[in-house]
Design a protein around this motif. Structure first.
Motif, short mmCIF file in Angstrom:
data_model
loop_
_atom_site.label_atom_id
_atom_site.label_comp_id
_atom_site.label_asym_id
_atom_site.label_seq_id
_atom_site.Cartn_x
_atom_site.Cartn_y
_atom_site.Cartn_z
N GLY A 167 12.16 122.57 33.96
CA GLY A 167 11.35 122.14 35.00
C GLY A 167 9.55 121.80 34.48
N ARG A 168 9.40 122.37 34.09
CA ARG A 168 7.99 123.09 33.31
C ARG A 168 8.53 123.10 32.40
NH1 ARG A 168 4.86 126.59 34.98
NH2 ARG A 168 2.94 124.85 35.33
N ILE A 169 7.14 123.50 31.65
CA ILE A 169 6.91 124.59 30.93
C ILE A 169 5.64 125.96 30.79
CG2 ILE A 169 5.63 124.56 28.31
CD1 ILE A 169 7.55 121.86 28.08
N PRO A 170 5.55 126.50 30.62
CA PRO A 170 4.61 127.58 30.60
C PRO A 170 3.61 127.10 30.05
CG PRO A 170 7.06 129.16 30.71
CD PRO A 170 6.76 127.42 30.13
N ILE A 171 2.27 127.59 30.42
CA ILE A 171 0.87 127.08 30.07
C ILE A 171 0.55 128.37 29.82
CG2 ILE A 171 -0.92 126.01 29.45
CD1 ILE A 171 0.52 123.92 31.25
N TRP A 172 -0.46 128.76 28.52
CA TRP A 172 -1.33 130.15 28.12
C TRP A 172 -2.53 129.17 27.91
CZ3 TRP A 172 2.61 133.99 25.35
CH2 TRP A 172 3.41 133.75 25.54
N ARG A 185 -9.69 128.37 33.97
CA ARG A 185 -8.12 127.51 34.23
C ARG A 185 -7.03 128.01 33.77
NH1 ARG A 185 -10.94 125.74 29.89
NH2 ARG A 185 -11.85 123.76 30.00
N ALA A 186 -7.36 128.94 33.21
CA ALA A 186 -6.17 129.44 33.10
C ALA A 186 -4.77 130.85 34.17
CB ALA A 186 -6.20 131.16 32.15
N ALA A 187 -6.13 131.15 35.13
CA ALA A 187 -5.43 131.07 36.09
C ALA A 187 -4.46 130.01 37.13
CB ALA A 187 -6.50 132.01 37.18
N ARG A 188 -4.77 129.29 36.21
CA ARG A 188 -4.02 127.85 37.39
C ARG A 188 -2.78 127.66 36.79
NH1 ARG A 188 -9.41 125.12 36.90
NH2 ARG A 188 -8.30 123.55 35.07
N TYR A 189 -2.70 128.38 35.78
CA TYR A 189 -0.79 128.01 35.17
C TYR A 189 -0.79 129.86 34.86
CZ TYR A 189 -3.28 123.34 34.48
OH TYR A 189 -3.55 122.62 35.23
N ASP A 190 0.05 129.51 33.69
CA ASP A 190 0.66 130.81 33.78
C ASP A 190 0.56 132.44 32.63
OD1 ASP A 190 3.26 129.27 34.71
OD2 ASP A 190 2.69 128.25 33.18
N GLY A 191 -0.23 132.03 32.62
CA GLY A 191 -0.79 133.33 31.09
C GLY A 191 -2.25 133.15 30.42
N ALA A 209 -10.85 139.07 36.74
CA ALA A 209 -11.09 138.08 37.03
C ALA A 209 -9.76 137.57 37.71
CB ALA A 209 -11.02 137.67 36.16
N VAL A 210 -8.27 137.68 36.68
CA VAL A 210 -7.71 136.32 37.13
C VAL A 210 -7.13 136.68 38.95
CG1 VAL A 210 -5.00 136.47 36.32
CG2 VAL A 210 -6.57 135.87 34.40
N SER A 211 -7.03 138.13 38.32
CA SER A 211 -6.42 138.62 39.92
C SER A 211 -7.58 137.75 41.40
CB SER A 211 -6.95 140.11 40.24
OG SER A 211 -5.55 140.26 38.82
N ALA A 212 -8.61 137.62 40.68
CA ALA A 212 -9.79 137.30 42.02
C ALA A 212 -9.80 135.71 41.95
CB ALA A 212 -11.80 137.57 41.54
N GLU A 213 -9.12 135.07 41.45
CA GLU A 213 -8.66 133.19 41.29
C GLU A 213 -7.02 133.61 41.55
OE1 GLU A 213 -10.55 131.11 40.19
OE2 GLU A 213 -12.51 132.32 40.01
N ARG A 214 -6.51 134.45 41.61
CA ARG A 214 -5.25 133.95 42.09
C ARG A 214 -5.16 135.11 43.65
NH1 ARG A 214 -1.36 132.10 38.32
NH2 ARG A 214 0.59 133.79 39.46
N ASP A 221 0.96 136.09 32.69
CA ASP A 221 0.97 136.29 32.09
C ASP A 221 -0.32 137.39 31.37
OD1 ASP A 221 3.10 137.31 31.04
OD2 ASP A 221 3.68 135.02 30.38
N MET A 222 -0.65 138.34 30.93
CA MET A 222 -1.92 138.71 29.80
C MET A 222 -1.72 138.91 29.12
SD MET A 222 -5.07 138.47 30.95
CE MET A 222 -5.37 138.47 32.17
N VAL A 223 -2.00 138.23 27.51
CA VAL A 223 -1.36 138.04 26.13
C VAL A 223 -2.71 138.79 25.48
CG1 VAL A 223 -0.48 136.43 24.39
CG2 VAL A 223 -0.19 135.66 26.80
N ILE A 224 -2.31 139.45 24.08
CA ILE A 224 -3.62 139.77 23.74
C ILE A 224 -2.87 139.57 22.09
CG2 ILE A 224 -3.95 141.35 24.92
CD1 ILE A 224 -2.57 143.93 23.48
N ALA A 225 -3.89 139.66 21.21
CA ALA A 225 -3.32 140.38 19.74
C ALA A 225 -3.91 141.24 19.48
CB ALA A 225 -3.60 137.95 19.31
#
Length: 267
Positions: A167-172, A185-191, A209-214, A221-225
């Motif tokens: 139905g939709r594609i996850p956005i990070w 911006r990211a908080a409106r989507y998936d990661g 910060a994401v928690s405060a927004e959402r 997802d919180m993604v790291i490298a």
């Protein structure tokens, strides 16, 4: 439990889609959870050969059955939204719903990709283009007729089919640590992917910060490298849910990447 992905620049020895597809198949066999690729037009010397991410990811999709795949990250402003909509949906269908779309502004300072190709170099304008494009993509994935008349793009009463498998594609969304606009911006989507991390504390700050927004991190997802062999436990404790292998493009060798892939993800 943190999930782990192989993340490779498509440079020199890895500029051959068949080589990368075989590498992805090996990653799936070794127990990795995802396989992501850079999205670049070119890179600084001594890098010379560079592959297209979408054609390469199509080869990866055919060579694998389970891995989550995608570009990390696509500088959306240098692509036409309707073409990108077709590319993302087609790849998602080809992979049976395994595409995650990593998005960001990109940066001209890395290889002059915007100034040397006539693309927009102003970060603020590219941010506007990114936000508009994401509106068009999410509307198009819905299967409903898209009517978009924005500052930068026009889509006049077009319905896009097929739809993504789920139905939709996850956005990070990607951004540099401490920059609040990409987090919003990211908080409106998936990661959210905070690039160039230097400490687990930056992950914890991003989580807050994401928690405060959402209001909640459910389904987010919180993604790291991190470089291979880095101890991921402090980052997992700080709230990271995905870890991507971070290979230095200047020292990239296929044999080294193959060794990391065959060794499997840290558990």
């Amino acid at each position: 439990m943190m999930l782990h992905a192989v993340w490779v620049p498509l440079f020199d020895e890895l500029a051959d889609p068949l080589v990368v597809a075989r590498l992805a198949a090996s990653a799936e066999e070794a127990g990795w959870d995802g396989f992501f690729v850079w999205d670049q037009l070119w890179w600084r010397p001594p890098i010379s050969a560079v592959a297209d991410p979408w054609i390469t990811l199509a080869a990866v999709a055919v060579a694998t059955e389970r891995l989550r795949i995608g570009p990390m990250v696509t500088p959306v402003a240098r692509r036409r939204p309707v073409k990108l909509l077709r590319e993302t949906t087609t790849l998602d269908v080809l992979s049976n719903g395994r595409l995650t779309f990593g998005v960001g502004l990109g940066g001209d300072r890395f290889a002059g990709e915007f100034s040397r190709s006539g693309d927009e170099t102003d970060d603020r304008v590219r941010a506007e283009q990114l936000d508009e494009c994401l509106e068009i993509l999410t509307a198009g994935w819905s299967g409903e007729t898209v009517d978009h008349r924005g500052k930068h793009y026009l889509v006049d009463s077009v319905r896009f089919e097929p739809r993504p498998v789920n139905g939709r594609i996850p956005i990070w969304g990607a951004g540099f640590p401490g920059n609040l606009k990409p987090i919003r911006r990211a908080a409106r989507y998936d990661g959210y992917f905070p690039v160039n991390l230097t400490s687990p504390d930056q992950v914890a700050s991003a989580v807050a910060a994401v928690s405060a927004e959402r209001g909640s991190l459910d389904g987010f997802d919180m993604v790291i490298a991190l470089p291979p062999s880095t101890d991921v436990r402090p980052y997992a404790a700080a709230g990271a849910t995905w870890c991507l292998t971070d290979f230095d493009p200047a020292a990239l060798r296929l044999a080294d990447v193959q060794d990391v892939v065959r060794s499997g993800p840290p558990r």
